[in-house]
Design a protein around this motif. Sequence first.
Motif, PDB file in Angstrom:
ATOM      1  N   SER A  53      -4.791  29.712 -11.328  1.00 22.62           N
ATOM      2  CA  SER A  53      -5.750  30.849 -10.341  1.00 22.62           C
ATOM      3  C   SER A  53      -6.103  29.693  -9.209  1.00 22.62           C
ATOM      4  N   ALA A  54      -6.857  28.652  -9.490  1.00 26.58           N
ATOM      5  CA  ALA A  54      -7.417  27.708  -8.674  1.00 26.58           C
ATOM      6  C   ALA A  54      -6.465  27.142  -7.372  1.00 26.58           C
ATOM      7  N   GLN A  55      -5.348  27.010  -8.326  1.00 21.79           N
ATOM      8  CA  GLN A  55      -4.200  26.402  -7.391  1.00 21.79           C
ATOM      9  C   GLN A  55      -3.803  27.421  -6.350  1.00 21.79           C
ATOM     10  N   SER A  56      -3.379  28.594  -6.770  1.00 18.69           N
ATOM     11  CA  SER A  56      -3.152  29.707  -6.014  1.00 18.69           C
ATOM     12  C   SER A  56      -4.153  29.852  -4.929  1.00 18.69           C
ATOM     13  N   ARG A  57      -5.418  29.911  -5.115  1.00 17.74           N
ATOM     14  CA  ARG A  57      -6.323  30.069  -4.097  1.00 17.74           C
ATOM     15  C   ARG A  57      -6.462  29.053  -3.201  1.00 17.74           C
ATOM     16  N   LEU A  58      -6.259  27.645  -3.456  1.00 17.80           N
ATOM     17  CA  LEU A  58      -6.239  26.589  -2.790  1.00 17.80           C
ATOM     18  C   LEU A  58      -4.986  26.819  -1.670  1.00 17.80           C
ATOM     19  N   ASP A  59      -3.870  27.075  -2.191  1.00 22.71           N
ATOM     20  CA  ASP A  59      -2.551  27.256  -1.454  1.00 22.71           C
ATOM     21  C   ASP A  59      -3.037  28.279  -0.248  1.00 22.71           C
ATOM     22  N   ASP A  60      -3.644  29.299  -0.571  1.00 23.66           N
ATOM     23  CA  ASP A  60      -4.178  30.178   0.573  1.00 23.66           C
ATOM     24  C   ASP A  60      -5.098  29.679   1.525  1.00 23.66           C
ATOM     25  N   ILE A  61      -6.192  28.962   0.937  1.00 21.99           N
ATOM     26  CA  ILE A  61      -7.155  28.685   1.811  1.00 21.99           C
ATOM     27  C   ILE A  61      -6.747  27.279   2.738  1.00 21.99           C
ATOM     28  N   LEU A  62      -6.075  26.196   2.075  1.00 19.35           N
ATOM     29  CA  LEU A  62      -5.881  25.183   2.685  1.00 19.35           C
ATOM     30  C   LEU A  62      -4.807  25.451   3.690  1.00 19.35           C
ATOM     31  N   GLY A  63      -3.670  26.380   2.989  1.00 21.03           N
ATOM     32  CA  GLY A  63      -2.456  26.574   4.212  1.00 21.03           C
ATOM     33  C   GLY A  63      -2.959  27.151   5.192  1.00 21.03           C
ATOM     34  N   SER A  64      -3.877  28.333   5.347  1.00 17.66           N
ATOM     35  CA  SER A  64      -4.558  28.911   6.338  1.00 17.66           C
ATOM     36  C   SER A  64      -5.025  28.006   7.271  1.00 17.66           C
ATOM     37  N   GLU A  65      -6.275  27.185   6.786  1.00 15.25           N
ATOM     38  CA  GLU A  65      -6.979  26.355   7.865  1.00 15.25           C
ATOM     39  C   GLU A  65      -5.928  25.245   8.258  1.00 15.25           C
ATOM     40  N   THR A  66      -4.883  24.633   7.770  1.00 16.09           N
ATOM     41  CA  THR A  66      -3.999  24.046   8.273  1.00 16.09           C
ATOM     42  C   THR A  66      -3.164  24.637   9.241  1.00 16.09           C
ATOM     43  N   ARG A  67      -2.835  25.724   9.182  1.00 18.03           N
ATOM     44  CA  ARG A  67      -2.206  26.551  10.098  1.00 18.03           C
ATOM     45  C   ARG A  67      -3.122  26.842  11.454  1.00 18.03           C
ATOM     46  N   ASN A  68      -4.208  27.166  11.209  1.00 16.73           N
ATOM     47  CA  ASN A  68      -5.128  27.242  12.309  1.00 16.73           C
ATOM     48  C   ASN A  68      -5.662  25.969  13.091  1.00 16.73           C
ATOM     49  N   ALA A  69      -5.593  24.769  12.314  1.00 20.11           N
ATOM     50  CA  ALA A  69      -5.837  23.518  13.021  1.00 20.11           C
ATOM     51  C   ALA A  69      -4.559  22.991  13.766  1.00 20.11           C
ATOM     52  N   VAL A  70      -3.467  23.467  13.301  1.00 16.08           N
ATOM     53  CA  VAL A  70      -2.254  22.862  13.964  1.00 16.08           C
ATOM     54  C   VAL A  70      -1.843  23.840  15.259  1.00 16.08           C
ATOM     55  N   ALA A  71      -2.193  24.980  15.307  1.00  9.51           N
ATOM     56  CA  ALA A  71      -1.984  25.804  16.275  1.00  9.51           C
ATOM     57  C   ALA A  71      -3.033  25.609  17.463  1.00  9.51           C
ATOM     58  N   LYS A  72      -4.132  24.781  17.149  1.00  9.26           N
ATOM     59  CA  LYS A  72      -5.161  24.572  18.155  1.00  9.26           C
ATOM     60  C   LYS A  72      -5.007  23.149  18.883  1.00  9.26           C
ATOM     61  N   HIS A  73      -3.722  22.458  18.172  1.00 11.89           N
ATOM     62  CA  HIS A  73      -3.690  21.194  18.772  1.00 11.89           C
ATOM     63  C   HIS A  73      -2.250  20.915  19.278  1.00 11.89           C
ATOM     64  N   GLU A  74      -2.216  19.887  20.279  1.00  8.28           N
ATOM     65  CA  GLU A  74      -0.643  19.662  20.630  1.00  8.28           C
ATOM     66  C   GLU A  74      -0.132  18.625  19.397  1.00  8.28           C
ATOM     67  N   LEU A  75       1.175  18.538  19.577  1.00 14.85           N
ATOM     68  CA  LEU A  75       1.895  17.699  18.668  1.00 14.85           C
ATOM     69  C   LEU A  75       1.345  16.215  18.434  1.00 14.85           C
ATOM     70  N   ILE A  76       1.053  15.982  19.782  1.00 11.96           N
ATOM     71  CA  ILE A  76       0.747  14.454  19.828  1.00 11.96           C
ATOM     72  C   ILE A  76      -0.705  14.346  19.043  1.00 11.96           C
ATOM     73  N   GLU A  77      -1.396  14.986  19.093  1.00 13.19           N
ATOM     74  CA  GLU A  77      -2.684  15.097  18.434  1.00 13.19           C
ATOM     75  C   GLU A  77      -2.686  14.938  17.108  1.00 13.19           C
ATOM     76  N   ILE A  78      -1.505  15.700  16.515  1.00 11.99           N
ATOM     77  CA  ILE A  78      -1.424  15.627  15.109  1.00 11.99           C
ATOM     78  C   ILE A  78      -0.449  14.260  14.491  1.00 11.99           C
ATOM     79  N   ILE A  79       0.190  13.948  15.225  1.00  8.05           N
ATOM     80  CA  ILE A  79       1.141  12.657  15.100  1.00  8.05           C
ATOM     81  C   ILE A  79       0.310  11.270  15.115  1.00  8.05           C
TER      82      ILE A  79
END
Length: 339
Positions: free
Chosen positions: A110-136
């Motif tokens: 259950s912990a791994q499943s909840r981490l999938d949801d939280i980390l996946g969501s925060e990663t998607r939000n952070a990537v959407a706020k930055h350009e590709l060069i900032e992530i690379i």
Amino acid sequence: MKILPGIVAVIAAAATFAASSAVYTISEVEQAIITQFGKPVGEPITTAGLKLKVPFIQDVNPIDRRVLEWDGNPSDMPTKDKLYISVDLFARWKITEPLQYFLRLRDERSAQSRLDDILGSETRNAVAKHELIEIIRTTRGRTPLRDTLLTDEERAQDIGSLVPIQKGRALVEQEIFKAAAQKVRVFGIELLDIRFKRINYNESVRPKIYDRMISERRQIAERFLSEGNGEAARIRGNRVRDLNKIQSEAYRAVEEIRGAADASAAEIYALAYDASPQAAEFYEFTRTMQAYKDMISDGTTLVLSTDSDLFKFLNGMQTYNPNIGSDPPYLGVSSAATQ
């Protein structure tokens, strides 16, 4: 009397079973929650060793206290500049509040499943706020490595310069970490660290990206090739110019030497023929004979005046016929030489 030993044996066995169910051990890498009829009782057991519980009605729920890993599956998400990339993230976490963890999640799945949801969501939000060069790019202000063979002109063109960035991948990771750490804390979990494991273009756009990269590199190669051809033409032009210069200087030196030699020869001839009147007459005779040789050949007809310098030697010539046996022709040199 025979029943008594059997009863004693049953009682001893029951006592042994009860004692074994009342005793449990906690290892150094575990902590435990004691539940009674499914509900937690008492404080979490966080120390290792031999422990006691109420037999039959209490259960031991071990919880791992080591650093655990979370490795999410690659996920496609868009960047701020509308480029779809595949992001693969991993994290490290541990259980710091076992009771809260047990009440909300119960187990590691259950912990791994909840981490999938939280980390996946925060990663998607952070990537959407930055350009590709900032992530690379990892850090800002990094100095690019350049070939030491580049000339000053090529360095002035700023070849190989890096695109300026505001944050970089390290700060983007920190943003994801801070946002996710607050959300997982309510589950009794402490998030220790996260990292981008792999970032790649989406499969659908990857061939187009590679084609564009190839085209850009080909343009750079063509520019270098054009500059190389221009430099080669300049070198060849300088070579031809230097060769012509060397040849002209050599020709001038040859002519100067030849002119000096002719002048010396003329001076020597002049000194020799001016030594006496006879030498001057002999010189006049030899030069006239040389002129005859150059002018007269078979079938040559000459029209000369009687006072011509050439005619005075021809006037004394006689036709020589070897069949008649006459004397060879003479040119009157002897009479001239005796005067």
